[in-house]
Design a protein around this motif. Structure first.
Motif, PDB file in Angstrom:
ATOM      1  N   ALA A  82       7.315  -2.376  -4.549  1.00  0.00           N
ATOM      2  CA  ALA A  82       6.972  -1.007  -4.156  1.00  0.00           C
ATOM      3  C   ALA A  82       6.620  -0.168  -5.378  1.00  0.00           C
ATOM      4  CB  ALA A  82       8.128  -0.372  -3.397  1.00  0.00           C
ATOM      5  N   PRO A 134      -2.530   6.836  -1.618  1.00  0.00           N
ATOM      6  CA  PRO A 134      -2.627   6.458  -0.204  1.00  0.00           C
ATOM      7  C   PRO A 134      -1.255   6.154   0.393  1.00  0.00           C
ATOM      8  CG  PRO A 134      -3.651   4.792  -1.631  1.00  0.00           C
ATOM      9  CD  PRO A 134      -3.203   5.886  -2.514  1.00  0.00           C
ATOM     10  N   ASN A 135      -1.201   6.074   1.719  1.00  0.00           N
ATOM     11  CA  ASN A 135       0.047   5.744   2.409  1.00  0.00           C
ATOM     12  C   ASN A 135       0.613   4.428   1.923  1.00  0.00           C
ATOM     13  OD1 ASN A 135       1.082   7.624   4.194  1.00  0.00           O
ATOM     14  ND2 ASN A 135      -0.645   7.307   5.582  1.00  0.00           N
ATOM     15  N   GLY A 136       1.906   4.389   1.703  1.00  0.00           N
ATOM     16  CA  GLY A 136       2.549   3.145   1.284  1.00  0.00           C
ATOM     17  C   GLY A 136       2.383   2.857  -0.192  1.00  0.00           C
ATOM     18  N   ALA A 137       1.886   3.845  -0.957  1.00  0.00           N
ATOM     19  CA  ALA A 137       1.669   3.631  -2.388  1.00  0.00           C
ATOM     20  C   ALA A 137       2.981   3.571  -3.158  1.00  0.00           C
ATOM     21  CB  ALA A 137       0.788   4.741  -2.948  1.00  0.00           C
ATOM     22  N   SER A 158       7.230   8.086  -1.999  1.00  0.00           N
ATOM     23  CA  SER A 158       8.589   8.454  -1.562  1.00  0.00           C
ATOM     24  C   SER A 158       9.631   7.583  -2.245  1.00  0.00           C
ATOM     25  CB  SER A 158       8.721   8.326  -0.049  1.00  0.00           C
ATOM     26  OG  SER A 158       7.824   9.192   0.592  1.00  0.00           O
ATOM     27  N   THR A 159       9.292   6.320  -2.401  1.00  0.00           N
ATOM     28  CA  THR A 159      10.213   5.400  -3.089  1.00  0.00           C
ATOM     29  C   THR A 159      10.512   5.901  -4.496  1.00  0.00           C
ATOM     30  OG1 THR A 159       9.259   3.585  -1.833  1.00  0.00           O
ATOM     31  CG2 THR A 159      10.567   3.001  -3.751  1.00  0.00           C
ATOM     32  N   GLN A 213      10.671  13.851   3.204  1.00  0.00           N
ATOM     33  CA  GLN A 213       9.536  13.669   4.104  1.00  0.00           C
ATOM     34  C   GLN A 213       9.976  13.844   5.561  1.00  0.00           C
ATOM     35  OE1 GLN A 213       7.349  10.115   3.197  1.00  0.00           O
ATOM     36  NE2 GLN A 213       5.706  10.601   4.612  1.00  0.00           N
TER      37      GLN A 213
HETATM   38  N1  LIG Z   1      14.073   1.147   2.192  1.00  0.00           N
HETATM   39  C1  LIG Z   1      12.978   0.342   2.214  1.00  0.00           C
HETATM   40  N2  LIG Z   1      13.107  -0.960   2.561  1.00  0.00           N
HETATM   41  C2  LIG Z   1      12.016  -1.759   2.581  1.00  0.00           C
HETATM   42  N3  LIG Z   1      10.782  -1.364   2.285  1.00  0.00           N
HETATM   43  C3  LIG Z   1      10.589  -0.082   1.941  1.00  0.00           C
HETATM   44  C4  LIG Z   1      11.685   0.844   1.897  1.00  0.00           C
HETATM   45  N4  LIG Z   1      11.207   2.049   1.526  1.00  0.00           N
HETATM   46  C5  LIG Z   1       9.880   1.896   1.359  1.00  0.00           C
HETATM   47  N5  LIG Z   1       9.518   0.626   1.594  1.00  0.00           N
HETATM   48  C6  LIG Z   1       8.165   0.075   1.456  1.00  0.00           C
HETATM   49  O1  LIG Z   1       7.714   0.435   0.184  1.00  0.00           O
HETATM   50  C7  LIG Z   1       6.349   0.819   0.234  1.00  0.00           C
HETATM   51  C8  LIG Z   1       6.179   2.230  -0.290  1.00  0.00           C
HETATM   52  O2  LIG Z   1       6.710   3.111   0.641  1.00  0.00           O
HETATM   53  P1  LIG Z   1       6.773   4.693   0.424  1.00  0.00           P
HETATM   54  O3  LIG Z   1       7.346   4.952  -0.895  1.00  0.00           O
HETATM   55  O4  LIG Z   1       7.464   5.302   1.586  1.00  0.00           O
HETATM   56  O5  LIG Z   1       5.228   5.080   0.454  1.00  0.00           O
HETATM   57  P2  LIG Z   1       4.563   6.523   0.426  1.00  0.00           P
HETATM   58  O6  LIG Z   1       3.716   6.525  -0.792  1.00  0.00           O
HETATM   59  O7  LIG Z   1       3.719   6.598   1.662  1.00  0.00           O
HETATM   60  O8  LIG Z   1       5.620   7.540   0.414  1.00  0.00           O
HETATM   61  C9  LIG Z   1       5.898   0.681   1.673  1.00  0.00           C
HETATM   62  O9  LIG Z   1       5.248  -0.563   1.814  1.00  0.00           O
HETATM   63  C10 LIG Z   1       7.199   0.693   2.430  1.00  0.00           C
HETATM   64  O10 LIG Z   1       7.090  -0.067   3.613  1.00  0.00           O
END
Ligand SMILES: Nc1ncnc2c1ncn2[C@@H]1O[C@H](COP(=O)(O)OP(=O)(O)O)[C@@H](O)[C@H]1O
Ligand SMILES: [Mg+2]
Lengths: 400, 259
Positions: free
Chosen positions: B18, B37-40, B43-44, B85
């Motif tokens: 991630a 983009p989404n999933g970048a 949030s992580t 979020q």
């Molecule tokens: N707690 C988690 N467990 C497993 N996968 C996660 C978790 N949190 C995020 N992911 C994965 O990590 C990637 C990044 O997610 P995220 O950070 O939410 O993206 P965004 O940029 O849209 O905020 C995504 O593919 C998501 O599915």
């Protein structure tokens, strides 16, 4: 001094009036009538109403506000009772030192159990408290016999030191008092066919109930109470707000443990003995039932739940087959036997079945407990009255 | 020297990488946008700043303290607040109580058993909470149950809760998602004025490029867990790498062309 709001003052006043007039309210049926067995206005039961009310109020401060479901509160009740009886044995029969020690010991005990159990939340917390309570029960039952007198239970004897008491010359077991006022003293008032009993012990319990209720109102409306409710709805947000929730939940746990200790102390003050069964898990479960039945998180609910359960326990369990046959003797024999056989399941020793069914019905149809039931009736009543008003208005306009 | 320094942060979920060697430097007093983009992994990345997640490797330093290995409440006590979020609010409490709680929370997290005063007797807290609710324009909804509000309102409530703590660093995860146009604009104004007045450093994740370009002084573009570009807004707009990253995200493309 403006410590509680007008609305809360009204609730408190309402509880005070009910408590004061309980000997009348709970005794609606003439002594000789067939319905007299539904009367609950005798000292023993009224005391239990008040004591379990205190227990449930305290439990609600933990469960109702924070959502932490303790399955071990009976342990604090038991500890409170043992402490009180020890005071009666060692010091004097005055209930004040006994109650003080009950509250302190239960407080310390809950500090220990809470400190460990609150490291987990949800079901794990419940299991931990349950485990601790069962451990306490087992200890009281066997290992700690010198302290608890094991199976027999702890009782006062003529040989107890009672260092503060005057020498007992009567040769009878002494009775619990409040500075000379005997707990068992009862004044009976006969009005026509009715027999009303005013018991000192009950009124002492009622005063403690009112104090306990008042304190719980204060806690509910305080910033501390607000934090506890925040713990229930979102602990994460509290963490992200810089708040470590542990001291809050621990404080709530100890406060509710002290309430339970007070209840246990009062129980021993009304009848100076303490047994391990008071700490058993069924007793803990009963406290949970009372609170949920009455309305978790409401001020009045737990008291009502406690009254409700204790009433059914005492009244339904007394309806045995003889009583049932008495009621249905006017029926043809075959039918009478069938009906008695069916009702037998639900009364006497089977009262748990009745309670269980009622509990299920309430939880399914009134998740907010008896309090929700009351507020629904209240709303329905208001709406009906509103409709009536609207109707009468429309008729008057039509008449014009 | 930034107030928040992120170095070589990696985070995997099972086989999914991630975050991949993320470096980020957020300057004090600035609004720093993180887009992608989404999933970048945006949030992580924020989750690694508030103790919700711990990176597999790397360091996160805030104001001279490492944010790794300490509890979320300790991170907040250092001055980091976050708008999530999915709103993290006290849904079963009223809007008013939601705002009061951070006002009552002591900055150092110390516990006081304030069990005998009435909530309503604490006038200074009430004043503070009221001011916050006026700022986010929720004062006329103060008696509502928080859970019954719209998503946009919930987020503004969360913002008020964070701001009332007067944080040093405010993390905002898509603060305007689910908001009506007018609310979005007032939120931008609010954030701008806060930044001007209080000099709060902000890291903002945002999809709406209009919001990004009107607020941010610096932009990092995250794609597939890696920071591909970090620059001032003017240089981000036509950047080929950014266009490539967003390829297929028609809505964002459109947004970008609008500006
Ligand atoms: N707690 C988690 N467990 C497993 N996968 C996660 C978790 N949190 C995020 N992911 C994965 O990590 C990637 C990044 O997610 P995220 O950070 O939410 O993206 P965004 O940029 O849209 O905020 C995504 O593919 C998501 O599915
Ligand atoms: Mg996201």
């Amino acid at each position: 001094m403006n410590t509680i709001s007008k609305a809360d003052m009204k609730t408190l006043f309402f509880v005070a009036i009910i408590a004061l007039l309980a000997p009348f309210i709970l005794n609606p049926f003439p002594t000789d009538s067939g319905l007299a067995q539904f009367n609950a206005g005798y000292p023993d039961l009224m005391q239990r109403f008040a004591i379990y009310g205190i227990l449930a109020i305290g439990f609600n401060i933990l469960f109702g506000l924070t959502g932490y479901l303790s399955f071990g509160h009976a342990a604090f009740l038991g500890v409170g009772s043992y402490s009180a009886v020890w005071m009666f044995k060692l010091l004097s029969m005055n209930i004040i030192p006994a109650l003080i020690l009950s509250v302190i010991v239960a407080g310390l005990f809950s500090l220990l159990i809470g400190f460990i159990s609150l490291r987990r939340s949800g079901i794990y917390f419940s299991i931990l408290t349950l485990a601790f309570a069962q451990m306490s029960f087992a200890l009281a039952y066997s290992v700690l016999t010198p302290l608890t007198n094991g199976e027999t239970g702890l009782q006062i004897t003529l040989n107890d030191p009672r260092i503060l008491a005057a020498e007992n010359v009567s040769g009878n077991l002494p009775v619990t008092t409040l500075f000379g006022l005997e707990m068992r003293d009862t004044w009976a008032m006969q009005v026509g066919a009715w027999d009303f009993q005013f018991n000192i012990g009950y009124y002492i319990c009622a005063i403690f109930l009112l104090l306990a209720f008042y304190l719980s109102i204060r806690i509910f409306r305080s910033p501390f109470g607000m934090m506890l409710r925040a713990v229930k709805t979102n602990q994460n947000r509290l963490n992200y707000t810089g708040i470590n929730t542990r001291p809050y939940t621990l404080a709530a746990f100890v406060i509710s443990g002290m309430y339970a200790g007070l209840a246990g102390g009062l129980m021993a003050s009304m009848d100076p003995l303490a047994g391990a069964e008071r700490m058993q898990w069924t007793a803990s479960g009963e406290i949970v039932l009372m609170t949920i039945l009455g309305g978790t998180g409401t001020l009045l609910g737990p008291v009502m739940g406690a009254g409700f359960i204790k009433y059914f326990e005492n009244i339904f369990s007394k309806i045995n087959d003889t009583v049932l046959h008495g009621w249905f003797s006017w029926m043809p024999d075959g039918l009478e036997n069938i009906i008695v056989w069916v009702l037998h399941l639900f009364t006497g020793k089977g009262w748990h079945l009745t309670l269980g069914i009622m509990f299920m019905l309430i939880v399914i149809f009134l998740p907010g407990g008896l309090m929700e039931g009351m507020s629904r009736i209240g709303n329905w009543w208001k709406r009906r009255k509103g409709d009536d008003d609207a109707e009468s208005k429309s008729t008057t306009t039509a008449a014009e | 020297m930034g107030i928040l320094e992120v170095q070589n942060v990696n985070k995997s979920f099972g086989g999914l990488k991630a975050l991949h060697n993320v470096n980020l430097d957020i300057e004090e007093g600035k609004i720093h946008a993180i887009i992608g983009p989404n999933g970048a992994g945006k949030s992580t990345l924020l989750n690694c700043f508030v103790g919700k997640l711990t990176p597999d490797t790397g360091t996160v330093m805030f104001d001279g303290h490492s944010l790794l290995g300490i509890k979320p409440y300790e991170i907040n006590q250092l001055g980091v607040s976050r708008v999530f979020q999915t709103p993290e609010i006290f849904s079963e409490l009223s809007v008013w109580e939601n705002t009061l709680i951070p006002c009552f929370a002591k900055r150092d997290g110390s516990f006081t058993l304030n069990a005998l005063s009435r909530v309503s007797d604490n006038k200074d807290m009430a004043e503070k909470a009221e001011k916050m609710l006026v700022d986010v324009d929720l004062i006329n909804k103060k008696d509502m149950l928080a859970s019954s509000m719209s998503r946009g309102d919930k987020r503004r409530l969360e913002m008020a809760m964070c701001l009332s703590q007067n944080p040093k660093l405010l993390l905002l995860d898509e603060p305007t998602a689910g908001m009506a146009r007018a609310d979005t604009e007032s939120t931008i104004e609010l954030l701008k004025s806060i930044q001007k007045k209080l000099k709060i450093t902000m890291a903002i994740i945002e999809h709406d490029m209009g919001v990004v370009f009107s607020l941010a002084q610096k932009i990092s573009v995250l794609a597939q867990g890696t920071v591909i570009v970090e620059d001032i807004p003017e240089n981000i707009k036509g950047h080929p790498k950014v266009k490539e990253a967003y390829l297929g995200e028609a809505q964002v493309e459109g947004n970008m062309r609008d500006d």
